[in-house]
Motif scaffolding. Sequence first.
Motif, PDB file in Angstrom:
ATOM      1  N   UNK A  80      28.042  56.485  37.956  1.00  0.00           N
ATOM      2  CA  UNK A  80      27.723  55.064  38.064  1.00  0.00           C
ATOM      3  C   UNK A  80      28.361  54.405  39.289  1.00  0.00           C
ATOM      4  N   UNK A  81      28.815  55.232  40.233  1.00  0.00           N
ATOM      5  CA  UNK A  81      29.358  54.776  41.530  1.00  0.00           C
ATOM      6  C   UNK A  81      30.582  53.870  41.438  1.00  0.00           C
ATOM      7  N   UNK A  82      31.389  54.048  40.404  1.00  0.00           N
ATOM      8  CA  UNK A  82      32.652  53.315  40.324  1.00  0.00           C
ATOM      9  C   UNK A  82      33.725  53.989  41.180  1.00  0.00           C
ATOM     10  N   UNK A  83      33.606  55.310  41.343  1.00  0.00           N
ATOM     11  CA  UNK A  83      34.590  56.081  42.097  1.00  0.00           C
ATOM     12  C   UNK A  83      33.885  57.041  43.046  1.00  0.00           C
ATOM     13  N   UNK A 136      35.886  50.652  46.928  1.00  0.00           N
ATOM     14  CA  UNK A 136      36.400  49.306  47.233  1.00  0.00           C
ATOM     15  C   UNK A 136      35.770  48.200  46.398  1.00  0.00           C
ATOM     16  N   UNK A 137      34.469  48.256  46.160  1.00  0.00           N
ATOM     17  CA  UNK A 137      33.811  47.214  45.369  1.00  0.00           C
ATOM     18  C   UNK A 137      34.295  47.220  43.925  1.00  0.00           C
ATOM     19  N   UNK A 138      34.551  48.404  43.383  1.00  0.00           N
ATOM     20  CA  UNK A 138      35.087  48.511  42.019  1.00  0.00           C
ATOM     21  C   UNK A 138      36.482  47.902  41.963  1.00  0.00           C
ATOM     22  N   UNK A 139      37.272  48.181  42.982  1.00  0.00           N
ATOM     23  CA  UNK A 139      38.629  47.624  43.047  1.00  0.00           C
ATOM     24  C   UNK A 139      38.590  46.101  43.089  1.00  0.00           C
ATOM     25  N   UNK A 140      37.704  45.539  43.896  1.00  0.00           N
ATOM     26  CA  UNK A 140      37.557  44.084  43.963  1.00  0.00           C
ATOM     27  C   UNK A 140      37.146  43.518  42.605  1.00  0.00           C
ATOM     28  N   UNK A 141      36.239  44.198  41.925  1.00  0.00           N
ATOM     29  CA  UNK A 141      35.782  43.763  40.612  1.00  0.00           C
ATOM     30  C   UNK A 141      36.939  43.738  39.608  1.00  0.00           C
ATOM     31  N   UNK A 142      37.738  44.800  39.591  1.00  0.00           N
ATOM     32  CA  UNK A 142      38.882  44.878  38.681  1.00  0.00           C
ATOM     33  C   UNK A 142      39.898  43.793  39.008  1.00  0.00           C
ATOM     34  N   UNK A 143      40.155  43.569  40.298  1.00  0.00           N
ATOM     35  CA  UNK A 143      41.082  42.507  40.702  1.00  0.00           C
ATOM     36  C   UNK A 143      40.589  41.147  40.234  1.00  0.00           C
ATOM     37  N   UNK A 144      39.284  40.914  40.323  1.00  0.00           N
ATOM     38  CA  UNK A 144      38.723  39.638  39.889  1.00  0.00           C
ATOM     39  C   UNK A 144      38.851  39.464  38.374  1.00  0.00           C
ATOM     40  N   UNK A 145      38.627  40.519  37.633  1.00  0.00           N
ATOM     41  CA  UNK A 145      38.803  40.460  36.176  1.00  0.00           C
ATOM     42  C   UNK A 145      40.239  40.085  35.837  1.00  0.00           C
ATOM     43  N   UNK A 146      41.204  40.721  36.501  1.00  0.00           N
ATOM     44  CA  UNK A 146      42.619  40.411  36.244  1.00  0.00           C
ATOM     45  C   UNK A 146      42.941  38.960  36.606  1.00  0.00           C
ATOM     46  N   UNK A 147      42.360  38.475  37.712  1.00  0.00           N
ATOM     47  CA  UNK A 147      42.604  37.083  38.116  1.00  0.00           C
ATOM     48  C   UNK A 147      42.085  36.121  37.050  1.00  0.00           C
ATOM     49  N   UNK A 148      40.895  36.357  36.556  1.00  0.00           N
ATOM     50  CA  UNK A 148      40.303  35.495  35.533  1.00  0.00           C
ATOM     51  C   UNK A 148      41.122  35.557  34.240  1.00  0.00           C
TER      52      UNK A 148
END
Length: 83
Positions: free
Chosen positions: A43-46, A59-71
């Motif tokens: 699923x192109x996460x890694x 990198x896009x998965x990392x940004x997504x995870x960072x955004x989840x943590x921020x929220x």
Amino acid sequence: MLMIDAVLGLLKDGKWHDLVEIAKKCGLHEFRVEMIMSFLSDYDFIEFNKKSRRVKLRPLTREFIDEIHRVEEEEAMRALRLR
């Protein structure tokens, strides 16, 4: 889902990681780690280099995870203010 969370937590640094290293740090059997990595790769996460048996977070998965943590942090702070 906790296994995937543990694996993603290790990969969050964006560097290449060996499957043996991940298995040891997560307390999982190497076969199980490989199955998780295959799923995440499908699923192109890694990025999964099957020849070297190394993986890293896209990198896009990392940004997504960072955004989840921020929220999640914002929601926790908002809940504290409402008390």
